[in-house]
Design an enzyme around this catalytic site. Structure first.
Site, PDB file in Angstrom:
ATOM      1  N   GLU A 256       0.806  -1.223   0.000  1.00  0.00           N
ATOM      2  CA  GLU A 256       0.000   0.000   0.000  1.00  0.00           C
ATOM      3  C   GLU A 256       0.837   1.270   0.000  1.00  0.00           C
ATOM      4  O   GLU A 256       0.474   2.254  -0.630  1.00  0.00           O
ATOM      5  CB  GLU A 256      -0.959  -0.007   1.200  1.00  0.00           C
ATOM      6  CG  GLU A 256      -2.036  -1.075   1.066  1.00  0.00           C
ATOM      7  CD  GLU A 256      -3.030  -1.039   2.217  1.00  0.00           C
ATOM      8  OE1 GLU A 256      -3.800  -0.083   2.316  1.00  0.00           O
ATOM      9  OE2 GLU A 256      -3.008  -1.977   3.033  1.00  0.00           O
TER      10      GLU A 256
ATOM     11  N   LYS B 198     -13.643   0.275  -3.919  1.00  0.00           N
ATOM     12  CA  LYS B 198     -14.717   0.498  -2.944  1.00  0.00           C
ATOM     13  C   LYS B 198     -15.841   1.321  -3.563  1.00  0.00           C
ATOM     14  O   LYS B 198     -17.016   1.072  -3.297  1.00  0.00           O
ATOM     15  CB  LYS B 198     -14.163   1.213  -1.698  1.00  0.00           C
ATOM     16  CG  LYS B 198     -13.324   0.295  -0.812  1.00  0.00           C
ATOM     17  CD  LYS B 198     -12.967   0.943   0.514  1.00  0.00           C
ATOM     18  CE  LYS B 198     -12.191  -0.043   1.377  1.00  0.00           C
ATOM     19  NZ  LYS B 198     -11.885   0.448   2.718  1.00  0.00           N
TER      20      LYS B 198
ATOM     21  N   HIS C  29       8.413 -27.377   3.113  1.00  0.00           N
ATOM     22  CA  HIS C  29       7.715 -28.560   2.600  1.00  0.00           C
ATOM     23  C   HIS C  29       7.169 -28.345   1.200  1.00  0.00           C
ATOM     24  O   HIS C  29       6.451 -29.187   0.676  1.00  0.00           O
ATOM     25  CB  HIS C  29       6.598 -28.957   3.572  1.00  0.00           C
ATOM     26  CG  HIS C  29       7.136 -29.304   4.928  1.00  0.00           C
ATOM     27  ND1 HIS C  29       7.545 -30.577   5.260  1.00  0.00           N
ATOM     28  CD2 HIS C  29       7.410 -28.519   5.992  1.00  0.00           C
ATOM     29  CE1 HIS C  29       8.022 -30.574   6.502  1.00  0.00           C
ATOM     30  NE2 HIS C  29       7.949 -29.317   6.965  1.00  0.00           N
TER      31      HIS C  29
HETATM   32  C1  F6R Z   1      -6.113   1.619   3.896  1.00  0.00           C
HETATM   33  C2  F6R Z   1      -6.010   0.232   4.350  1.00  0.00           C
HETATM   34  C3  F6R Z   1      -7.025  -0.765   3.886  1.00  0.00           C
HETATM   35  C4  F6R Z   1      -8.293  -0.723   4.772  1.00  0.00           C
HETATM   36  C5  F6R Z   1      -9.308  -1.784   4.315  1.00  0.00           C
HETATM   37  C6  F6R Z   1     -10.515  -1.893   5.235  1.00  0.00           C
HETATM   38  O1  F6R Z   1      -5.168   2.410   4.586  1.00  0.00           O
HETATM   39  O2  F6R Z   1      -5.110  -0.100   5.061  1.00  0.00           O
HETATM   40  O3  F6R Z   1      -6.422  -2.043   3.928  1.00  0.00           O
HETATM   41  O4  F6R Z   1      -7.929  -0.956   6.106  1.00  0.00           O
HETATM   42  O5  F6R Z   1      -9.739  -1.481   3.020  1.00  0.00           O
HETATM   43  O6  F6R Z   1     -11.070  -0.652   5.512  1.00  0.00           O
HETATM   44  P1  F6R Z   1     -11.382  -0.266   7.039  1.00  0.00           P
HETATM   45  O7  F6R Z   1     -10.072  -0.360   7.738  1.00  0.00           O
HETATM   46  O8  F6R Z   1     -11.904   1.125   6.979  1.00  0.00           O
HETATM   47  O9  F6R Z   1     -12.386  -1.262   7.500  1.00  0.00           O
END
Ligand code: F6R
Length: 326
Positions: free
Chosen positions: A209, A320, A225
């Site tokens: 990320e 998202k 393994h």
């Molecule tokens: C962004 C990040 C992502 C979010 C994931 C879930 O910085 O690390 O991996 O953590 O998309 O979102 P949340 O944490 O808001 O439930």
């Protein structure tokens, strides 16, 4: 991102100073969350003294309702992550008690409306940069449920403060910079085992990320393994493209410790061995936090070398939006 990482020691301290969460006593816990939130479940499972399971998916595992006196802990920094909300819905449908960790969003609303235990973490960060808040809060919740004791949050705060130093110029920075110089331009393979497997996964996701680079985890003793065969036929061109970092812990079982060097020799036939990083501290949480802090610094340095913005996560956000989550 640098300024967010600098707050890590304070995040552990914040969690250490939280009033003891009022959660029902439980004989097991199932922590549900994704990405930067979900890893706090892995941390909790690694420091727990009772059975703590981690779920990173929609709904709940089919066996969840038969866990004895269990509590479901939903963790989502934004509070709007589809998979985590789906786990909450399934938990409620199964009549399981739920507790939540979030900075807001729908999860906080559901917890407030339902009167569930809720730890609200400070907002305004990228979820992955709230590692100390999220992991600390989840650990405090399972502690409240009687599934962890003396977890070492204060030690995690002091050890990460020392490693990161003022303005991120501590001893961890030098180590991380050297590792990153070697890893740059390579696909990182982070090797760990037991406690360090959790840190290895954190390194992988931070490199993904922050540095926008592929990275993978390799786990011992399992890799001995299968994976070791996979490295033997790679030619020199590929050898230059893969860099292996081994995460070690003084308290790893001798049977595992004995495998790192011979395994790395085999891996060295197909990959570049970049180095070993040893956990520091006494408690399991502090040792994990020490490795995670170095991984954060490595990912930031890799981002700088690659000239990418460590904060932006356009691909995640785009997905998202497509799925109607944010
Ligand atoms: C962004 C990040 C992502 C979010 C994931 C879930 O910085 O690390 O991996 O953590 O998309 O979102 P949340 O944490 O808001 O439930």
């Amino acid at each position: 991102m640098e300024s967010m990482i600098e707050t890590l020691p304070g995040q552990y301290r914040w969690a250490a100073e939280l009033a003891q969460a009022e959660v029902p006593a439980a004989r097991s816990a199932l922590i549900c969350g994704m990405g930067g939130s979900g890893i706090s479940g892995d941390v909790a499972a690694a420091v727990a003294t009772g059975p703590v399971f981690v779920h990173k998916d929609f709904g709940l595992p089919p066996w969840a309702p038969s866990l004895p006196e269990s509590i479901v802990v939903a963790v989502s920094y934004s509070g709007n992550t589809e998979e985590t909300l789906s786990a909450v819905e399934s938990a409620r449908a199964a009549g399981l008690p739920v507790a939540a960790v979030s900075s807001g969003g729908r999860l906080s609303q559901l917890a407030t409306d339902g009167g569930w235990p809720l730890i609200r973490v400070p907002g305004g960060l990228q979820p992955r940069a709230a590692f100390g808040y999220l992991a600390g809060a989840v650990v405090r919740l399972i502690e409240g449920a009687g599934l962890a004791h003396d977890v070492g949050l204060d030690e995690a705060a002091s050890i990460t403060a020392t490693l990161l130093g003022d303005g991120l110029r501590g001893p961890g920075r030098r180590l991380a910079d050297d590792l990153a110089e070697e890893l740059a331009g390579r696909i990182a393979v982070i090797m760990g085992s037991g406690l360090t497997a959790v840190a290895a996964y954190r390194w992988k996701t931070q490199i993904n990320e922050n540095a926008k680079s592929p990275a993978f985890v390799s786990l011992l003793p399992e890799a001995d393994h299968n994976e070791v065969e996979g490295w033997t036929t790679l030619g020199t061109a590929l050898r230059r493209t893969v860099g292996v970092v081994m995460l070690r812990d003084d308290s790893e079982p001798e049977s595992v410790g004995a495998r790192f060097r011979p395994t790395s020799r085999l891996l060295g036939e197909g990959a570049t061995i970049v180095g070993e990083v040893w956990a520091q501290g006494t408690s399991r949480l502090a040792r994990l936090a020490s490795l995670a802090a170095i991984g954060d610094l490595v990912s930031l340095r890799l981002a700088r070398i690659a000239g990418v913005d460590p904060v932006a996560v356009d691909a995640i956000q785009q997905l998202k939006q497509t799925l109607g989550e944010s």
